[in-house]
Write a protein that holds these residues in place. Structure first.
Motif, PDB file in Angstrom:
ATOM      1  N   THR A 157       0.890  -1.218  -0.120  1.00 24.36           N
ATOM      2  CA  THR A 157      -0.058  -0.126  -0.144  1.00 24.36           C
ATOM      3  C   THR A 157       1.094   1.230  -0.008  1.00 24.36           C
ATOM      4  O   THR A 157       2.175   1.019  -0.201  1.00 24.36           O
ATOM      5  N   ASP A 158       0.243   2.452   0.080  1.00 26.61           N
ATOM      6  CA  ASP A 158       0.990   3.609   0.157  1.00 26.61           C
ATOM      7  C   ASP A 158       1.658   3.698   1.511  1.00 26.61           C
ATOM      8  O   ASP A 158       2.533   4.878   1.681  1.00 26.61           O
ATOM      9  N   ARG A 159       1.683   2.833   2.581  1.00 22.42           N
ATOM     10  CA  ARG A 159       2.211   2.966   3.928  1.00 22.42           C
ATOM     11  C   ARG A 159       3.214   1.948   4.108  1.00 22.42           C
ATOM     12  O   ARG A 159       4.180   2.189   4.755  1.00 22.42           O
ATOM     13  N   ALA A 160       2.942   0.500   3.572  1.00 24.01           N
ATOM     14  CA  ALA A 160       3.640  -0.511   3.978  1.00 24.01           C
ATOM     15  C   ALA A 160       3.435  -1.503   2.856  1.00 24.01           C
ATOM     16  O   ALA A 160       2.773  -1.584   2.150  1.00 24.01           O
ATOM     17  N   GLY A 161       4.506  -2.627   3.063  1.00 27.24           N
ATOM     18  CA  GLY A 161       4.597  -3.882   2.147  1.00 27.24           C
ATOM     19  C   GLY A 161       5.887  -4.565   2.107  1.00 27.24           C
ATOM     20  O   GLY A 161       7.070  -3.822   2.637  1.00 27.24           O
ATOM     21  N   ARG A 162       5.906  -5.304   1.535  1.00 27.12           N
ATOM     22  CA  ARG A 162       7.267  -6.263   1.218  1.00 27.12           C
ATOM     23  C   ARG A 162       7.326  -6.677  -0.221  1.00 27.12           C
ATOM     24  O   ARG A 162       6.284  -7.264  -0.983  1.00 27.12           O
ATOM     25  N   VAL A 163       8.385  -6.374  -0.874  1.00 27.29           N
ATOM     26  CA  VAL A 163       8.751  -7.039  -2.256  1.00 27.29           C
ATOM     27  C   VAL A 163       9.920  -7.702  -2.262  1.00 27.29           C
ATOM     28  O   VAL A 163      10.912  -7.320  -1.435  1.00 27.29           O
ATOM     29  N   LYS A 164      10.243  -8.428  -3.158  1.00 25.89           N
ATOM     30  CA  LYS A 164      11.308  -9.304  -3.445  1.00 25.89           C
ATOM     31  C   LYS A 164      12.163  -8.925  -4.660  1.00 25.89           C
ATOM     32  O   LYS A 164      11.501  -8.979  -5.665  1.00 25.89           O
ATOM     33  N   LEU A 165      13.025  -7.961  -4.372  1.00 28.56           N
ATOM     34  CA  LEU A 165      13.962  -7.372  -5.565  1.00 28.56           C
ATOM     35  C   LEU A 165      15.401  -7.828  -5.584  1.00 28.56           C
ATOM     36  O   LEU A 165      16.079  -7.858  -4.531  1.00 28.56           O
ATOM     37  N   VAL A 166      15.538  -8.604  -6.678  1.00 28.84           N
ATOM     38  CA  VAL A 166      16.939  -9.179  -7.048  1.00 28.84           C
ATOM     39  C   VAL A 166      17.325 -10.065  -5.878  1.00 28.84           C
ATOM     40  O   VAL A 166      18.376 -10.088  -5.318  1.00 28.84           O
ATOM     41  N   GLY A 167      16.427 -10.826  -5.529  1.00 27.37           N
ATOM     42  CA  GLY A 167      16.923 -11.922  -4.471  1.00 27.37           C
ATOM     43  C   GLY A 167      16.671 -11.140  -2.937  1.00 27.37           C
ATOM     44  O   GLY A 167      17.022 -12.177  -2.045  1.00 27.37           O
ATOM     45  N   GLU A 168      16.533 -10.421  -2.654  1.00 27.34           N
ATOM     46  CA  GLU A 168      16.388  -9.522  -1.277  1.00 27.34           C
ATOM     47  C   GLU A 168      14.942  -8.918  -1.339  1.00 27.34           C
ATOM     48  O   GLU A 168      14.350  -8.479  -1.984  1.00 27.34           O
ATOM     49  N   VAL A 169      14.588  -9.185   0.167  1.00 30.29           N
ATOM     50  CA  VAL A 169      13.147  -8.502   0.463  1.00 30.29           C
ATOM     51  C   VAL A 169      13.494  -7.284   1.045  1.00 30.29           C
ATOM     52  O   VAL A 169      14.318  -6.913   1.746  1.00 30.29           O
ATOM     53  N   TRP A 170      12.523  -6.303   0.374  1.00 30.99           N
ATOM     54  CA  TRP A 170      12.776  -5.034   0.531  1.00 30.99           C
ATOM     55  C   TRP A 170      11.431  -4.525   1.247  1.00 30.99           C
ATOM     56  O   TRP A 170      10.306  -5.086   0.749  1.00 30.99           O
ATOM     57  N   THR A 171      11.493  -3.506   1.793  1.00 35.27           N
ATOM     58  CA  THR A 171      10.156  -2.875   2.424  1.00 35.27           C
ATOM     59  C   THR A 171       9.878  -1.804   1.371  1.00 35.27           C
ATOM     60  O   THR A 171      10.462  -1.350   0.627  1.00 35.27           O
ATOM     61  N   ALA A 172       8.449  -1.808   1.062  1.00 37.49           N
ATOM     62  CA  ALA A 172       7.947  -1.277  -0.390  1.00 37.49           C
ATOM     63  C   ALA A 172       6.693  -0.342   0.124  1.00 37.49           C
ATOM     64  O   ALA A 172       5.980  -0.330   1.135  1.00 37.49           O
ATOM     65  N   ARG A 173       6.435   0.678  -0.557  1.00 36.26           N
ATOM     66  CA  ARG A 173       5.277   1.540  -0.692  1.00 36.26           C
ATOM     67  C   ARG A 173       5.073   1.755  -2.232  1.00 36.26           C
ATOM     68  O   ARG A 173       5.784   1.541  -3.164  1.00 36.26           O
ATOM     69  N   THR A 174       3.539   1.936  -2.352  1.00 32.40           N
ATOM     70  CA  THR A 174       3.170   2.453  -3.736  1.00 32.40           C
ATOM     71  C   THR A 174       3.491   3.591  -4.023  1.00 32.40           C
ATOM     72  O   THR A 174       3.643   4.691  -3.323  1.00 32.40           O
ATOM     73  N   ALA A 175       3.582   3.847  -5.428  1.00 31.70           N
ATOM     74  CA  ALA A 175       3.832   5.245  -5.871  1.00 31.70           C
ATOM     75  C   ALA A 175       2.717   6.089  -5.886  1.00 31.70           C
ATOM     76  O   ALA A 175       2.811   7.325  -5.673  1.00 31.70           O
ATOM     77  N   GLU A 176       1.371   5.507  -6.206  1.00 33.19           N
ATOM     78  CA  GLU A 176       0.190   6.296  -6.023  1.00 33.19           C
ATOM     79  C   GLU A 176      -0.493   6.085  -4.795  1.00 33.19           C
ATOM     80  O   GLU A 176      -0.878   4.723  -4.448  1.00 33.19           O
ATOM     81  N   PRO A 177      -0.943   7.086  -4.050  1.00 34.02           N
ATOM     82  CA  PRO A 177      -1.760   6.899  -2.865  1.00 34.02           C
ATOM     83  C   PRO A 177      -2.962   5.901  -2.960  1.00 34.02           C
ATOM     84  O   PRO A 177      -3.821   6.408  -4.311  1.00 34.02           O
ATOM     85  N   GLY A 178      -3.501   5.220  -2.334  1.00 33.41           N
ATOM     86  CA  GLY A 178      -4.515   4.599  -2.498  1.00 33.41           C
ATOM     87  C   GLY A 178      -4.626   3.320  -3.084  1.00 33.41           C
ATOM     88  O   GLY A 178      -5.767   2.578  -3.351  1.00 33.41           O
ATOM     89  N   THR A 179      -3.588   2.836  -3.911  1.00 31.96           N
ATOM     90  CA  THR A 179      -3.214   1.737  -4.630  1.00 31.96           C
ATOM     91  C   THR A 179      -2.883   0.582  -3.799  1.00 31.96           C
ATOM     92  O   THR A 179      -2.087   0.792  -2.682  1.00 31.96           O
ATOM     93  N   VAL A 180      -3.282  -0.417  -4.079  1.00 32.03           N
ATOM     94  CA  VAL A 180      -3.074  -1.822  -3.418  1.00 32.03           C
ATOM     95  C   VAL A 180      -2.729  -2.758  -4.241  1.00 32.03           C
ATOM     96  O   VAL A 180      -3.247  -2.902  -5.125  1.00 32.03           O
ATOM     97  N   LEU A 181      -1.470  -3.069  -4.098  1.00 30.81           N
ATOM     98  CA  LEU A 181      -0.894  -4.440  -4.970  1.00 30.81           C
ATOM     99  C   LEU A 181      -1.001  -5.490  -4.244  1.00 30.81           C
ATOM    100  O   LEU A 181      -0.112  -5.637  -3.406  1.00 30.81           O
ATOM    101  N   PRO A 182      -1.595  -6.596  -4.433  1.00 30.44           N
ATOM    102  CA  PRO A 182      -1.715  -7.706  -3.815  1.00 30.44           C
ATOM    103  C   PRO A 182      -0.482  -8.538  -4.301  1.00 30.44           C
ATOM    104  O   PRO A 182       0.157  -8.426  -4.863  1.00 30.44           O
TER     105      PRO A 182
END
Length: 148
Positions: free
Chosen positions: A97-122
């Motif tokens: 979301t625009d506040r929190a989340g996790r992604v796997k980027l090049v084999g590493e786990v990163w904290t992530a946020r969306t670029a657009e407020p109100g968007t949720v990436l499942p």
């Protein structure tokens, strides 16, 4: 015998140049070689120093700017560190979301946020890194391209 000192100085300056890669010490090494040449021909100390000063100055003023321009034109820019991650794709591990989340980027786990407020990436979505903000990847959905 003095020419050996000039040659040794040129070698030391050459080694320092390899560590700095600034093309300043290389120009001084050229001047030291000129001073060594004058010493080898039997010139007095003042002539050796004058040759060192003149050749070093000419190399610094005339050759160095040209050499730096040539190096910049012929050496490709390589993006490194976090700047290299911008534009890469990542996989969502926890809803982003625009506040929190996790992604796997090049084999590493990163904290992530969306670029657009109100968007949720499942979870499981493929996203693209828009920018890096500290230790947080700012992501957006990968643009869908259709075959022509």
């Amino acid at each position: 015998m003095a020419w050996l000192w000039w040659l040794g100085g040129a070698l030391v300056l050459g080694v320092v140049e390899m560590l700095t890669v600034d093309l300043i010490f290389l120009m001084f090494a050229g001047g030291a070689l000129a001073g060594g040449g004058v010493a080898l021909l039997g010139g007095p100390l003042w002539a050796q120093i004058a040759a060192f000063a003149v050749v070093s100055t000419v190399l610094l003023v005339a050759v160095r700017p040209w050499a730096i321009g040539y190096l910049k034109r012929s050496t490709p820019d390589t993006v490194t560190n976090v700047a290299a991650h911008v534009g890469r794709t990542a996989e969502v591990l926890m809803d982003v979301t625009d506040r929190a989340g996790r992604v796997k980027l090049v084999g590493e786990v990163w904290t992530a946020r969306t670029a657009e407020p109100g968007t949720v990436l499942p979870t499981g979505t493929t996203v693209q890194v828009v920018r890096i903000d500290g230790a947080t990847a700012i992501v957006a959905p990968v643009p869908v391209t259709y075959p022509e």
